[in-house]
Design a protein around this motif. Structure first.
Motif, PDB file in Angstrom:
ATOM      1  N   ASP A   1      37.944  45.499  27.960  1.00  0.00           N
ATOM      2  CA  ASP A   1      38.052  45.387  26.508  1.00  0.00           C
ATOM      3  C   ASP A   1      37.015  44.454  25.907  1.00  0.00           C
ATOM      4  OD1 ASP A   1      40.195  47.076  26.651  1.00  0.00           O
ATOM      5  OD2 ASP A   1      41.654  45.432  26.853  1.00  0.00           O
ATOM      6  N   GLY A   2      36.165  43.865  26.725  1.00  0.00           N
ATOM      7  CA  GLY A   2      35.136  42.981  26.220  1.00  0.00           C
ATOM      8  C   GLY A   2      35.543  41.527  26.133  1.00  0.00           C
ATOM      9  N   ASN A   3      36.720  41.173  26.629  1.00  0.00           N
ATOM     10  CA  ASN A   3      37.165  39.777  26.602  1.00  0.00           C
ATOM     11  C   ASN A   3      36.610  39.028  27.806  1.00  0.00           C
ATOM     12  OD1 ASN A   3      38.730  40.358  24.299  1.00  0.00           O
ATOM     13  ND2 ASN A   3      40.404  41.125  25.601  1.00  0.00           N
ATOM     14  N   ARG A   4      36.290  37.771  27.594  1.00  0.00           N
ATOM     15  CA  ARG A   4      35.696  36.961  28.660  1.00  0.00           C
ATOM     16  C   ARG A   4      36.760  36.567  29.679  1.00  0.00           C
ATOM     17  NH1 ARG A   4      31.969  31.511  27.875  1.00  0.00           N
ATOM     18  NH2 ARG A   4      31.783  31.015  30.104  1.00  0.00           N
ATOM     19  N   ILE A   5      36.392  36.659  30.947  1.00  0.00           N
ATOM     20  CA  ILE A   5      37.271  36.275  32.042  1.00  0.00           C
ATOM     21  C   ILE A   5      36.874  34.880  32.508  1.00  0.00           C
ATOM     22  CG2 ILE A   5      38.057  36.844  34.371  1.00  0.00           C
ATOM     23  CD1 ILE A   5      37.351  39.742  33.791  1.00  0.00           C
ATOM     24  N   ALA A   6      37.839  33.990  32.550  1.00  0.00           N
ATOM     25  CA  ALA A   6      37.566  32.602  32.945  1.00  0.00           C
ATOM     26  C   ALA A   6      37.430  32.523  34.450  1.00  0.00           C
ATOM     27  CB  ALA A   6      38.687  31.681  32.453  1.00  0.00           C
ATOM     28  N   ASP A   7      36.338  33.074  34.945  1.00  0.00           N
ATOM     29  CA  ASP A   7      36.116  33.077  36.385  1.00  0.00           C
ATOM     30  C   ASP A   7      34.619  32.991  36.629  1.00  0.00           C
ATOM     31  OD1 ASP A   7      36.515  35.470  39.087  1.00  0.00           O
ATOM     32  OD2 ASP A   7      36.224  33.297  39.088  1.00  0.00           O
ATOM     33  N   GLY A   8      34.150  32.041  37.352  1.00  0.00           N
ATOM     34  CA  GLY A   8      32.740  31.902  37.605  1.00  0.00           C
ATOM     35  C   GLY A   8      32.454  30.733  38.508  1.00  0.00           C
ATOM     36  N   ILE A   9      31.177  30.426  38.620  1.00  0.00           N
ATOM     37  CA  ILE A   9      30.774  29.359  39.532  1.00  0.00           C
ATOM     38  C   ILE A   9      31.219  28.004  39.013  1.00  0.00           C
ATOM     39  CG2 ILE A   9      28.753  28.247  40.574  1.00  0.00           C
ATOM     40  CD1 ILE A   9      27.387  30.929  40.503  1.00  0.00           C
ATOM     41  N   ASN A  10      31.166  27.831  37.673  1.00  0.00           N
ATOM     42  CA  ASN A  10      31.435  26.513  37.110  1.00  0.00           C
ATOM     43  C   ASN A  10      32.893  26.306  36.706  1.00  0.00           C
ATOM     44  OD1 ASN A  10      28.698  25.663  37.231  1.00  0.00           O
ATOM     45  ND2 ASN A  10      28.271  27.060  35.531  1.00  0.00           N
TER      46      ASN A  10
ATOM     47  N   ASP B   1      38.519  31.708  47.195  1.00  0.00           N
ATOM     48  CA  ASP B   1      38.050  33.011  46.711  1.00  0.00           C
ATOM     49  C   ASP B   1      39.086  34.097  46.948  1.00  0.00           C
ATOM     50  OD1 ASP B   1      35.709  31.900  45.843  1.00  0.00           O
ATOM     51  OD2 ASP B   1      34.554  32.408  47.648  1.00  0.00           O
ATOM     52  N   LYS B   2      39.754  34.076  48.117  1.00  0.00           N
ATOM     53  CA  LYS B   2      40.796  35.064  48.386  1.00  0.00           C
ATOM     54  C   LYS B   2      41.963  34.920  47.424  1.00  0.00           C
ATOM     55  CE  LYS B   2      39.754  35.667  53.297  1.00  0.00           C
ATOM     56  NZ  LYS B   2      40.253  35.519  54.680  1.00  0.00           N
ATOM     57  N   GLN B   3      42.334  33.681  47.142  1.00  0.00           N
ATOM     58  CA  GLN B   3      43.424  33.442  46.200  1.00  0.00           C
ATOM     59  C   GLN B   3      43.059  33.948  44.805  1.00  0.00           C
ATOM     60  OE1 GLN B   3      44.420  29.334  45.855  1.00  0.00           O
ATOM     61  NE2 GLN B   3      46.081  29.658  44.382  1.00  0.00           N
ATOM     62  N   LEU B   4      41.838  33.697  44.403  1.00  0.00           N
ATOM     63  CA  LEU B   4      41.377  34.140  43.085  1.00  0.00           C
ATOM     64  C   LEU B   4      41.303  35.667  43.014  1.00  0.00           C
ATOM     65  CD1 LEU B   4      40.340  33.104  40.344  1.00  0.00           C
ATOM     66  CD2 LEU B   4      38.032  33.192  41.285  1.00  0.00           C
ATOM     67  N   TYR B   5      40.918  36.304  44.103  1.00  0.00           N
ATOM     68  CA  TYR B   5      40.823  37.761  44.130  1.00  0.00           C
ATOM     69  C   TYR B   5      42.206  38.398  43.997  1.00  0.00           C
ATOM     70  CZ  TYR B   5      39.952  42.465  45.883  1.00  0.00           C
ATOM     71  OH  TYR B   5      39.891  43.823  46.015  1.00  0.00           O
TER      72      TYR B   5
ATOM     73  N   LYS C   1      46.220  41.453  40.739  1.00  0.00           N
ATOM     74  CA  LYS C   1      47.525  41.517  40.085  1.00  0.00           C
ATOM     75  C   LYS C   1      47.379  41.660  38.575  1.00  0.00           C
ATOM     76  CE  LYS C   1      50.042  38.847  43.595  1.00  0.00           C
ATOM     77  NZ  LYS C   1      50.813  37.609  43.859  1.00  0.00           N
ATOM     78  N   ARG C   2      46.426  40.915  38.002  1.00  0.00           N
ATOM     79  CA  ARG C   2      46.220  40.991  36.555  1.00  0.00           C
ATOM     80  C   ARG C   2      45.753  42.388  36.136  1.00  0.00           C
ATOM     81  NH1 ARG C   2      42.712  37.363  36.237  1.00  0.00           N
ATOM     82  NH2 ARG C   2      40.842  38.670  36.027  1.00  0.00           N
ATOM     83  N   ASP C   3      44.859  42.991  36.929  1.00  0.00           N
ATOM     84  CA  ASP C   3      44.387  44.340  36.602  1.00  0.00           C
ATOM     85  C   ASP C   3      45.513  45.364  36.681  1.00  0.00           C
ATOM     86  OD1 ASP C   3      41.909  43.259  36.247  1.00  0.00           O
ATOM     87  OD2 ASP C   3      41.146  43.838  38.237  1.00  0.00           O
ATOM     88  N   HIS C   4      46.366  45.253  37.710  1.00  0.00           N
ATOM     89  CA  HIS C   4      47.493  46.174  37.847  1.00  0.00           C
ATOM     90  C   HIS C   4      48.473  46.016  36.693  1.00  0.00           C
ATOM     91  CE1 HIS C   4      46.923  46.718  42.483  1.00  0.00           C
ATOM     92  NE2 HIS C   4      45.936  47.223  41.756  1.00  0.00           N
ATOM     93  N   ARG C   5      48.688  44.772  36.268  1.00  0.00           N
ATOM     94  CA  ARG C   5      49.595  44.525  35.156  1.00  0.00           C
ATOM     95  C   ARG C   5      49.062  45.144  33.864  1.00  0.00           C
ATOM     96  NH1 ARG C   5      48.994  39.506  34.808  1.00  0.00           N
ATOM     97  NH2 ARG C   5      50.171  39.013  36.711  1.00  0.00           N
ATOM     98  N   GLU C   6      47.771  44.984  33.639  1.00  0.00           N
ATOM     99  CA  GLU C   6      47.187  45.570  32.433  1.00  0.00           C
ATOM    100  C   GLU C   6      47.207  47.096  32.485  1.00  0.00           C
ATOM    101  OE1 GLU C   6      43.310  43.960  32.153  1.00  0.00           O
ATOM    102  OE2 GLU C   6      43.972  41.948  31.539  1.00  0.00           O
TER     103      GLU C   6
END
Length: 732
Positions: free
Chosen positions: A630-639, A682-686, A691-696
């Motif tokens: 949907d174009g919303n930013r995902i709070a996931d990255g290196i920083n 990284d595994k925990q974040l994945y 789960k978030r994608d399945h919920r959406e």
């Protein structure tokens, strides 16, 4: 019981069912049916001797020709009853098998003059699908080939021959599957040559007739290479027919086609004029920057008529069509040009044929052979390159003894020479004066539209450049001279407030060397001009040398130039590129700096030092930003801050140890611990992300089901019309 009593007579004796004495001999009441092949043989044997007895002076209708019944039925079905002059003279010669050069005025029926002999020749030869290609008709444009194909379908509907339209813009694979079983091919040169090169099994060895429609156009320089390659693949023993309103008599062209004692038929050669008698031809003198306003006013004063307007280039047609359509001329506007999609071109052609009143903006692809019914006006906005082009353009009207009018728009510089050329070709044309007070100036409207629409503005620029290029490339410089065009006024008339910069193939002003042309820049790598070779170096060559010298300095010193040392020079501000400082290279050791001096001046910076400096300043580099569907930013990255601080602690310890002079290298154990911790995170974040994608996804499916259920409820409440689709189903 009734059936049993019927078997016996009144006295109880059995009836004689078969009485040989009382039986009469069977006599048929119909004639014996003759096989079709035998009927064809008898008809062919009767027609063949009559070909030599054809007298064109005694022909008044198609029934007077010795034609097959199938051809005559097709002509009657298509409402062709009385032949024209070119048909009366050429059909008999073609039926005898002679090579033919046919010339007649536009709209005189040249198409039937070669289609009828084609059908009769194949019919008398008992041609079938197994015999392959028998007739080849080559047309210069796709529209003309399409029109010829439609006429062939009308008059040949009762024959059993297979015919195909082979033109560009269609699927090549589909054509390749059926082209080997096609008896008559109507094509354009490019697509035919493509099949000769790429289609497996395509052969012209059995070809009997070759027809070139608009032969002078096909044999000119534009199709020279293509036609030479096609002719090499054709057999020498064939009948060749050439037709055109401006027929070629060049010995070189005729030798290429290997014609054998061709018969030249020109029914209008001794005519007083070269154009139809019912055609009224006029010309007006108008400046280049007044042409668009003149065209707009002309269309507004002829709303209930059928008009075709010719331009020199595709880009002009496209821009004028877009601009005048937005201004709403008050009638249907159409455009036909070469760069258009093939299906769109066919659609425009059919639409304009059906229209009673419309305006068609076209290039010269619509100038040859096309039969548009009931055209009232032919307007030539650009001066034609030669007289033959003028004849073909104006020949779209006044066809088949109907009336028509043509207008040629000339500039004051084109008038004298062009009118002299037309009169030398026996073309009657008169000058009419234009009342400039009745012309509505639309320059301001076009400028406002171009200012609000960037695409229309770019289209206007392309149209301007295309027109200027076409004028420049014309061979007759006595008529076409680009210096006679006021570029500023012409640009303003097209809606451009500022005139674009036009670069031509040669500088018009020899005293000015600042404008470097496109073609001259391309040719500068090869041969140079004699003036430049004999004289001093130009600014361009000096500039190239200076830039080359600077590049050599950079390569040798391996140090970027210090731009602070360059001083501004206002005298050279007019040129595109200026060199502010020229660094001379000398092989002497005094001028060339030593490697030790260069190493002292330039301090080599490593990647580690740069990274430490960025870290001290809290500058985040290589930041990774992710977005969902949907174009919303995902709070996931290196920083993103991590939940586990062990990694940061290990990293800080490594940084501290690396700052110490005694410590060198990487501790493998500590680095392994840091990577293992990163892997857990990284595994925990994945898992969280999945789960978030399945919920959406489940939420979206639920919303879709709810919307579908609401639509079904609304439809159930609407009234049902019984029998609403019964008509449609019966049609299908």
């Amino acid at each position: 019981m009734s059936s049993e009593h019927s078997k016996y007579s009144t006295n109880g004796q059995k009836k004689d069912r078969y009485n040989k004495n009382s039986k009469k001999k069977f006599q048929p009441n119909f004639t014996k049916k003759i096989p079709v092949w035998k009927q064809i043989d008898e008809e062919i044997s009767q027609l063949a001797p009559l070909y030599e007895e054809i007298d064109s002076s005694k022909i008044e209708s198609f029934d007077d020709f010795p034609l097959s019944k199938r051809t005559k039925d097709g002509l009657k079905k298509a409402n062709y009853n009385k032949p024209t002059e070119i048909q009366r003279e050429s059909i008999g010669i073609a039926l005898k098998g002679y090579d033919l050069l046919g010339a007649a005025k536009t709209g005189s029926g040249k198409t039937l003059a070669f289609l009828i002999p084609i059908l009769e020749t194949l019919y008398s030869s008992k041609w079938s699908k197994l015999d392959g290609l028998g007739v080849l008709v080559i047309s210069p444009t796709r529209e003309l080939a399409y029109q010829t194909f439609e006429v062939l379908k009308k008059i040949g509907r009762f024959h059993d021959f297979s015919a195909g339209l082979v033109i560009g813009g269609k699927d090549l694979k589909t054509e390749s599957k059926i082209i080997n079983q096609t008896n008559i091919i109507i094509c354009t040169p490019g697509r035919l040559l493509q099949h000769m090169d790429e289609t497996v099994g395509f052969s012209c060895d059995n070809l009997k007739i070759l027809v070139l429609d608009e032969a002078d156009r096909i044999l000119d320089l534009g199709f020279a290479e293509t036609m030479n390659a096609i002719i090499e693949n054709l057999p020498q023993s064939r009948q060749t027919m050439l037709f055109s309103a401006t027929q070629t008599k060049s010995i070189k062209d005729l030798a290429r086609l290997s014609l054998k004692n061709p018969t030249y038929v020109s029914v209008h050669e001794n005519s007083a004029v070269s154009t139809p008698q019912n055609l009224v031809q006029n010309y007006v003198v108008c400046d280049t920057h007044d042409k668009i306003s003149f065209l707009w006013s002309f269309i507004r004063n002829h709303l209930n008529q059928k008009i075709i307007v010719f331009f020199q280039s595709c880009k002009q047609v496209k821009y004028v069509y877009e601009a005048l359509t937005r201004l709403q001329t008050g009638m249907t506007t159409l455009a036909l040009y070469g760069t258009m999609n093939q299906l769109k071109r066919m659609e425009i052609y059919d639409q304009y044929v059906r229209k009673v009143s419309a305006v068609l903006f076209a290039t010269d692809i619509a100038a040859r052979g096309l039969d548009f019914p009931s055209i009232n006006w032919v307007v030539q906005m650009d001066c034609p390159p030669d007289v033959n082009t003028y004849i073909h353009r104006v020949g779209r009207t006044a066809r088949y003894e109907k009336d028509g009018q043509g207008i040629l728009v000339l500039t004051p510089f084109e008038e004298t020479e062009m009118i002299n050329d037309l009169q030398a070709k026996k073309i009657p044309i008169t000058k009419i004066e234009v009342n400039m007070k009745r012309i509505e100036n639309i320059d301001s409207k076009l400028q406002s539209m171009c200012a609000s629409d960037v695409e229309l503005k770019e289209s206007a620029k392309r149209a301007l450049k295309a027109y200027m290029r076409s004028i420049y490339l014309m061979s007759n410089k006595q008529i076409f001279n680009i210096e006679n065009i006021d570029l500023v006024k012409f640009s303003s008339s097209l809606g451009l407030v500022v005139a674009p910069k036009i670069r031509l193939a040669k500088n018009q002003n020899k005293t000015s060397n600042k404008e470097i042309s496109i073609i001259k820049m391309k040719d500068s790598q090869g041969e140079e001009d004699t003036e430049d070779a004999s004289g001093a170096e130009t600014e361009k060559t000096k500039l190239v040398k200076k830039l080359r010298d600077n590049k050599l300095v950079i390569k040798k010193v391996k140090q970027p130039l210090n731009f602070a040392e360059f001083t501004q020079n206002d005298e050279e501000a007019g040129s595109l590129f200026t060199v502010k400082k020229n660094v001379n290279i000398s092989t002497d050791s005094e001028d060339t700096p030593d490697d030790t001096q260069i190493s002292k001046k330039v301090k080599v910076k490593s990647k580690a030092s740069v990274a430490k400096r960025l870290k001290k300043k809290n500058i985040k580099i290589n930041e990774k930003v992710l977005f969902d569907e949907d174009g919303n930013r995902i709070a996931d990255g290196i920083n993103v801050p991590k939940s586990v601080n062990l990694t940061d602690q290990l990293a800080d310890e490594l940084d501290k140890k690396s700052d110490q002079a005694e410590y060198s290298g990487i501790n493998i154990e500590e680095a392994r611990k840091m990577l293992q911790n990163e892997d857990v995170y990284d595994k925990q974040l994945y898992r969280q992300r999945v789960k978030r994608d399945h919920r959406e996804k489940r939420f979206k499916e639920k919303e879709a089901r709810r919307a579908k259920r609401q639509r079904s409820d609304n439809l159930s409440e609407a009234p049902v019309l019984l029998g609403a689709n019964s008509d449609n189903e019966s049609d299908e």
